[in-house]
Scaffold this motif. Sequence first.
Motif, PDB file in Angstrom:
ATOM      1  N   ARG A 104      21.962 -17.487 -14.886  1.00 37.65           N
ATOM      2  CA  ARG A 104      21.574 -18.421 -15.948  1.00 37.65           C
ATOM      3  C   ARG A 104      20.146 -18.147 -16.402  1.00 37.65           C
ATOM      4  NH1 ARG A 104      20.792 -24.951 -15.158  1.00 37.65           N
ATOM      5  NH2 ARG A 104      20.264 -25.440 -17.330  1.00 37.65           N
ATOM      6  N   PHE A 105      19.251 -17.916 -15.462  1.00 41.15           N
ATOM      7  CA  PHE A 105      17.852 -17.629 -15.787  1.00 41.15           C
ATOM      8  C   PHE A 105      17.750 -16.380 -16.651  1.00 41.15           C
ATOM      9  CE2 PHE A 105      13.877 -15.413 -14.816  1.00 41.15           C
ATOM     10  CZ  PHE A 105      12.941 -16.394 -15.068  1.00 41.15           C
ATOM     11  N   LEU A 106      18.442 -15.317 -16.255  1.00 37.42           N
ATOM     12  CA  LEU A 106      18.386 -14.068 -17.007  1.00 37.42           C
ATOM     13  C   LEU A 106      18.932 -14.232 -18.418  1.00 37.42           C
ATOM     14  CD1 LEU A 106      19.560 -11.631 -14.185  1.00 37.42           C
ATOM     15  CD2 LEU A 106      17.259 -11.786 -15.153  1.00 37.42           C
ATOM     16  N   SER A 107      19.937 -15.079 -18.580  1.00 37.02           N
ATOM     17  CA  SER A 107      20.535 -15.271 -19.911  1.00 37.02           C
ATOM     18  C   SER A 107      19.606 -16.002 -20.863  1.00 37.02           C
ATOM     19  CB  SER A 107      21.848 -16.055 -19.780  1.00 37.02           C
ATOM     20  OG  SER A 107      21.600 -17.415 -19.412  1.00 37.02           O
ATOM     21  N   LEU A 108      18.610 -16.704 -20.336  1.00 34.15           N
ATOM     22  CA  LEU A 108      17.704 -17.485 -21.169  1.00 34.15           C
ATOM     23  C   LEU A 108      16.428 -16.736 -21.546  1.00 34.15           C
ATOM     24  CD1 LEU A 108      17.959 -20.954 -19.346  1.00 34.15           C
ATOM     25  CD2 LEU A 108      18.968 -20.344 -21.557  1.00 34.15           C
ATOM     26  N   VAL A 109      16.182 -15.589 -20.922  1.00 37.32           N
ATOM     27  CA  VAL A 109      14.950 -14.846 -21.174  1.00 37.32           C
ATOM     28  C   VAL A 109      15.000 -14.192 -22.567  1.00 37.32           C
ATOM     29  CG1 VAL A 109      13.544 -12.882 -20.463  1.00 37.32           C
ATOM     30  CG2 VAL A 109      14.491 -14.435 -18.752  1.00 37.32           C
ATOM     31  N   LYS A 110      13.903 -14.359 -23.307  1.00 31.83           N
ATOM     32  CA  LYS A 110      13.784 -13.773 -24.645  1.00 31.83           C
ATOM     33  C   LYS A 110      12.430 -13.073 -24.773  1.00 31.83           C
ATOM     34  CE  LYS A 110      16.543 -17.506 -26.708  1.00 31.83           C
ATOM     35  NZ  LYS A 110      16.544 -18.629 -27.684  1.00 31.83           N
ATOM     36  N   PRO A 111      12.350 -12.057 -25.673  1.00 33.64           N
ATOM     37  CA  PRO A 111      11.066 -11.379 -25.891  1.00 33.64           C
ATOM     38  C   PRO A 111      10.021 -12.380 -26.389  1.00 33.64           C
ATOM     39  CG  PRO A 111      12.882 -10.135 -26.837  1.00 33.64           C
ATOM     40  CD  PRO A 111      13.431 -11.476 -26.458  1.00 33.64           C
ATOM     41  N   PRO A 112       8.740 -12.156 -26.052  1.00 35.48           N
ATOM     42  CA  PRO A 112       8.179 -10.966 -25.400  1.00 35.48           C
ATOM     43  C   PRO A 112       8.327 -10.941 -23.883  1.00 35.48           C
ATOM     44  CG  PRO A 112       6.427 -12.502 -25.876  1.00 35.48           C
ATOM     45  CD  PRO A 112       7.675 -13.099 -26.476  1.00 35.48           C
ATOM     46  N   MET A 113       8.949 -11.948 -23.305  1.00 35.95           N
ATOM     47  CA  MET A 113       9.200 -11.939 -21.867  1.00 35.95           C
ATOM     48  C   MET A 113      10.245 -10.876 -21.540  1.00 35.95           C
ATOM     49  SD  MET A 113      10.219 -15.231 -19.511  1.00 35.95           S
ATOM     50  CE  MET A 113      10.354 -15.141 -17.729  1.00 35.95           C
ATOM     51  N   GLN A 114      10.061 -10.149 -20.449  1.00 33.97           N
ATOM     52  CA  GLN A 114      10.981  -9.110 -20.024  1.00 33.97           C
ATOM     53  C   GLN A 114      11.514  -9.446 -18.637  1.00 33.97           C
ATOM     54  OE1 GLN A 114       8.777  -5.467 -20.157  1.00 33.97           O
ATOM     55  NE2 GLN A 114       8.380  -5.585 -22.357  1.00 33.97           N
ATOM     56  N   ALA A 115      12.794  -9.178 -18.430  1.00 38.31           N
ATOM     57  CA  ALA A 115      13.399  -9.538 -17.141  1.00 38.31           C
ATOM     58  C   ALA A 115      14.206  -8.377 -16.583  1.00 38.31           C
ATOM     59  CB  ALA A 115      14.289 -10.761 -17.293  1.00 38.31           C
ATOM     60  N   SER A 116      14.112  -8.204 -15.266  1.00 36.00           N
ATOM     61  CA  SER A 116      14.909  -7.229 -14.530  1.00 36.00           C
ATOM     62  C   SER A 116      15.515  -7.945 -13.330  1.00 36.00           C
ATOM     63  CB  SER A 116      14.037  -6.062 -14.054  1.00 36.00           C
ATOM     64  OG  SER A 116      13.344  -5.458 -15.127  1.00 36.00           O
ATOM     65  N   SER A 117      16.505  -7.318 -12.712  1.00 34.75           N
ATOM     66  CA  SER A 117      17.151  -7.972 -11.572  1.00 34.75           C
ATOM     67  C   SER A 117      17.636  -6.952 -10.557  1.00 34.75           C
ATOM     68  CB  SER A 117      18.331  -8.835 -12.041  1.00 34.75           C
ATOM     69  OG  SER A 117      19.342  -8.016 -12.613  1.00 34.75           O
ATOM     70  N   ILE A 118      17.758  -7.410  -9.327  1.00 30.87           N
ATOM     71  CA  ILE A 118      18.377  -6.655  -8.240  1.00 30.87           C
ATOM     72  C   ILE A 118      19.476  -7.529  -7.660  1.00 30.87           C
ATOM     73  CG2 ILE A 118      18.076  -5.636  -5.958  1.00 30.87           C
ATOM     74  CD1 ILE A 118      15.170  -5.099  -6.657  1.00 30.87           C
ATOM     75  N   THR A 119      20.719  -7.030  -7.677  1.00 36.34           N
ATOM     76  CA  THR A 119      21.845  -7.776  -7.121  1.00 36.34           C
ATOM     77  C   THR A 119      22.497  -6.946  -6.033  1.00 36.34           C
ATOM     78  OG1 THR A 119      22.256  -8.876  -9.250  1.00 36.34           O
ATOM     79  CG2 THR A 119      24.023  -8.934  -7.614  1.00 36.34           C
ATOM     80  N   LEU A 120      22.369  -7.391  -4.794  1.00 43.86           N
ATOM     81  CA  LEU A 120      22.994  -6.708  -3.670  1.00 43.86           C
ATOM     82  C   LEU A 120      24.456  -7.132  -3.555  1.00 43.86           C
ATOM     83  CD1 LEU A 120      20.203  -7.177  -0.961  1.00 43.86           C
ATOM     84  CD2 LEU A 120      20.526  -5.230  -2.497  1.00 43.86           C
ATOM     85  N   ASP A 121      25.284  -6.273  -2.979  1.00 40.46           N
ATOM     86  CA  ASP A 121      26.678  -6.648  -2.749  1.00 40.46           C
ATOM     87  C   ASP A 121      26.760  -7.780  -1.731  1.00 40.46           C
ATOM     88  OD1 ASP A 121      27.685  -4.800  -4.534  1.00 40.46           O
ATOM     89  OD2 ASP A 121      27.819  -3.217  -3.028  1.00 40.46           O
ATOM     90  N   THR A 122      26.007  -7.653  -0.641  1.00 37.80           N
ATOM     91  CA  THR A 122      25.943  -8.710   0.367  1.00 37.80           C
ATOM     92  C   THR A 122      24.512  -8.843   0.848  1.00 37.80           C
ATOM     93  OG1 THR A 122      26.428  -7.180   2.193  1.00 37.80           O
ATOM     94  CG2 THR A 122      28.306  -8.301   1.155  1.00 37.80           C
ATOM     95  N   GLY A 123      24.150 -10.031   1.217  1.00 37.78           N
ATOM     96  CA  GLY A 123      22.803 -10.259   1.734  1.00 37.78           C
ATOM     97  C   GLY A 123      22.508 -11.732   1.807  1.00 37.78           C
TER      98      GLY A 123
END
Length: 373
Positions: A330-349
């Motif tokens: 949800r957080f990533l879907s709301l990010v708009k420029p000039p803000m930039q977003a990246s993510s790391i999604t592990l299979d398990t953790g």
Amino acid sequence: MSLIGWPLVCLLIAAAVAVLVATVWGWGRLGGRGLRFVIGRLALFGLCQLLVLASVLALINRQFAFYATWSELTGIGRGGDGPGVIQNRGPAGALTGAKVIKLKPEFSVGGDPAKDGSVESVDIQGARSGLRGRGYVYLPPQYFQPGAEQKRFPVVLALSGYPGAVRNLVTQLKVPQTASKEIKAGQIQPTIYVLMRPALAGGRDTECMDVPGGPQAATFFAQDLPEAISSQYRTSPSRTGWGVFGLSTGGYCSLKLAMRHSSVFAAAASISGYYGAIKDVTTGELYGGSQAVRDENDLFWRLRNLPPPPVAVLVTTSKVGEQNRAGTERFLSLVKPPMQASSITLDTGGHNFGTWNQVLPPVMRWMSQRLTP
């Protein structure tokens, strides 16, 4: 006696064994009828249970260092560690209240600072907030090498979770050790890491915010700490050289600090963090009964209703094992420029140091690519 030392654990175990032996030996004498015999048996039984439980909790706390000192556990008597060297802000006319007091070193990453870097124990005292916090400063090897006397370095503030002790960032997450290895391998640029705990006010979880009529934690992290660190160390003079990352509560704090204080931090990473303002028994009343204040500390609300800040953020989660996946998406879907977003999604953790150690190197590399000295 330290909360994370073997003496306390051994003392509690010895006490539990002694009370158990005494209970077995004296049980026959308490076998009579009457109220006083019943109370005696219940007291011995309860004391055995209490000591066994205390021993188990002490062992768990020693492993994970949730509370490193009695003052952190009780919130009473958060004093200093004795006299230290006070370093005031240098430039004439600048604020002299923000201080770094160097304490006795606790950790080492190698014998030669010019090869491995150095970990300094510090007590940072805020001028504006009136708060203080103990932590560690990792200085990279290049900080000590000949010819670097005028060189300035980017700074990354690393925040532990709550109620985890700040030493977890050294003993469990191994931030200085990982930074040293990554710098030697050329994976990240030489960087100063400031390791802190988000809880400053007697151990209370303030969620890194300025509580109306209460502790001013945001002011400490966004103003006092940068001023104090810059007065003592050769740091980047620009926001483009400052970043922040954290674990769990520290992750939420990192995002919020960067989003609310983009003039101070250019990048933030949240490792297994959350995104909404909370209120529970550990926080108390944080918002002064104001929905507006609560909204301002809710990252979803900020992204929906306020102009996006010019910062880069990184968030981590797992497909299985973490509870923040839906919030992260949800957080990533709301990010708009000039803000930039990246993510790391592990299979398990899960929500643990095993997972966090796995993502720490890529988080450091991502941060290093976005900071300039």
